[in-house]
Design an enzyme around this catalytic site. Structure first.
Site, PDB file in Angstrom:
ATOM      1  N   ARG A 239     -84.873 -42.534 -98.246  1.00 19.39           N
ATOM      2  CA  ARG A 239     -83.589 -42.055 -97.761  1.00 19.39           C
ATOM      3  C   ARG A 239     -83.411 -40.622 -98.244  1.00 19.39           C
ATOM      4  O   ARG A 239     -83.839 -40.256 -99.342  1.00 19.39           O
ATOM      5  CB  ARG A 239     -82.441 -42.937 -98.256  1.00 19.39           C
ATOM      6  CG  ARG A 239     -82.325 -44.264 -97.528  1.00 19.39           C
ATOM      7  CD  ARG A 239     -81.867 -44.080 -96.089  1.00 19.39           C
ATOM      8  NE  ARG A 239     -81.631 -45.336 -95.391  1.00 19.39           N
ATOM      9  CZ  ARG A 239     -82.509 -45.921 -94.577  1.00 19.39           C
ATOM     10  NH1 ARG A 239     -83.703 -45.361 -94.395  1.00 19.39           N
ATOM     11  NH2 ARG A 239     -82.200 -47.051 -93.967  1.00 19.39           N
ATOM     12  N   GLU A 268     -78.424 -36.224 -92.531  1.00 14.75           N
ATOM     13  CA  GLU A 268     -78.943 -36.387 -91.169  1.00 14.75           C
ATOM     14  C   GLU A 268     -77.804 -36.452 -90.151  1.00 14.75           C
ATOM     15  O   GLU A 268     -76.760 -37.047 -90.433  1.00 14.75           O
ATOM     16  CB  GLU A 268     -79.769 -37.683 -91.087  1.00 14.75           C
ATOM     17  CG  GLU A 268     -81.053 -37.644 -91.862  1.00 14.75           C
ATOM     18  CD  GLU A 268     -81.876 -38.913 -91.685  1.00 14.75           C
ATOM     19  OE1 GLU A 268     -81.682 -39.649 -90.689  1.00 14.75           O
ATOM     20  OE2 GLU A 268     -82.736 -39.167 -92.544  1.00 14.75           O
ATOM     21  N   HIS A 286     -87.008 -38.819 -88.657  1.00 18.89           N
ATOM     22  CA  HIS A 286     -86.781 -40.210 -89.054  1.00 18.89           C
ATOM     23  C   HIS A 286     -87.548 -41.171 -88.135  1.00 18.89           C
ATOM     24  O   HIS A 286     -86.972 -42.048 -87.485  1.00 18.89           O
ATOM     25  CB  HIS A 286     -85.288 -40.547 -89.051  1.00 18.89           C
ATOM     26  CG  HIS A 286     -84.930 -41.633 -90.017  1.00 18.89           C
ATOM     27  ND1 HIS A 286     -83.831 -41.594 -90.832  1.00 18.89           N
ATOM     28  CD2 HIS A 286     -85.542 -42.818 -90.302  1.00 18.89           C
ATOM     29  CE1 HIS A 286     -83.775 -42.688 -91.577  1.00 18.89           C
ATOM     30  NE2 HIS A 286     -84.812 -43.450 -91.270  1.00 18.89           N
TER      31      HIS A 286
END
Length: 321
Positions: A239, A268, A286
């Protein structure tokens, strides 16, 4: 026939997943691909019996106490740092996730980023695309040969073990790792070290595979980056908030570390211009589990979690505080 439970799916999912879900639930699928707003989520929690959320959907302590109807959150994804599980439980809700399905796909992306960064593939491809490549010569784009080097894994869970397996058996890499609890069997020869900094100092490539959330926020900061070797590469498929992005940019700009391969970012989908401008970093949007069969398996697992809940069975992948 009794009315089917009403379930809200927050983003479009593969057709096979939605077809299976429609067999069990009165299904509503949101067409938008961005996360819901807090007000939208509040309305969903008040109207539906269950929700199938995913990354970024706001399910914090400021939203969950107002849940009037929803009693289950079947998260699409193994990571659930966007869900305050304690607040969900206090509101009488069950939370589940989709472990296992994501393991190999995420490990593959970690290895991809390791190789892209070590061999300067992003930088070299950009030169081919923009026409600045002048042809082969013996000293162009000299990178790091990873075979026989040392891999450091931060977080030796399912994904960490899968990354270690690929790197040890595929590239003959030695493996060191940090994990808060003792790990007896990593599937490969590996040494558990006592701190994150020790792993950062020992490894040529460091791969992060810890959960996001408050407990691990900025686990990798300036001090940890300073411990890395000058040619060291940091790979993050965990993450974005695990890494202090400003400290990473500073380390990359100064050349105190060799490079970074990133699939996740602190805010993000915002990626700082300073990061995008660097040549010694590989950037992916991602992609960790972005394969149709993997996303289908994840979705079917989330549907099964929902089905079990409404059938009064044990939820297979329940998450608890």
């Amino acid at each position: 026939m009794a009315d089917l439970p009403r379930v809200f799916v927050t983003r479009p999912l593969p057709d096979k997943v939605l077809e299976e879900a429609a067999r069990h639930f009165d299904l509503t699928v949101r067409a938008e691909t961005q996360p819901l707003s807090k007000s939208e989520m509040g309305s969903v929690l008040a109207e539906y019996d269950g929700v199938l959320p995913t990354l970024g959907d706001p399910l914090g302590a400021d939203v969950l106490p107002g849940a009037d109807k929803a009693r289950v959150l079947a998260n699409f994804g193994v990571g659930y740092n966007h869900i305050d599980v304690a607040a969900a439980e206090a509101a009488g809700m069950v939370v589940s996730n989709t472990p296992g399905a994501v393991t190999d796909a995420t490990a593959d992306i970690a290895v991809l980023l390791m190789l892209m960064t070590a061999r300067r593939a992003s930088e070299a491809e950009a030169a081919v695309r923009d026409g600045s490549w002048e042809g082969w010569h013996p000293t162009q784009y000299l990178g790091l040969h990873v075979s026989g080097k040392t891999l450091g894994v931060i977080g030796m869970g399912r994904i960490g073990k899968a990354i270690a397996k690929r790197c040890h058996f595929g590239f003959g890499m030695d493996v060191v790792f940090y994990n808060r609890s003792t790990v007896a069997d990593c599937g490969v020869p590996a040494r558990q070290l006592g701190s994150v900094a020790e792993v950062m100092a020992a490894a040529d490539v460091v791969s992060l595979s810890v959960p996001g959330g408050a407990a691990n926020q900025h686990m990798i900061g300036a001090a940890e980056l300073d411990a890395m070797k000058p040619h060291g590469i940091l790979v993050n498929t965990a993450r974005g908030d695990v890494v202090d992005e400003a400290a990473l940019i500073a380390a990359l700009q100064s050349g105190s570390i060799g490079g970074a391969g990133l699939d996740v970012y602190e805010n993000e989908p915002e990626v700082p211009e300073a990061l995008r401008a660097l040549k010694n970093v590989s950037l992916l949007p991602h992609l960790g589990t972005a394969a149709l069969d993997v996303r289908t398996q994840m979705g079917l697992m989330a549907v099964e979690n929902l089905r079990a809940f409404f059938a009064g069975e044990d939820v297979p992948n329940r998450v608890t505080v």
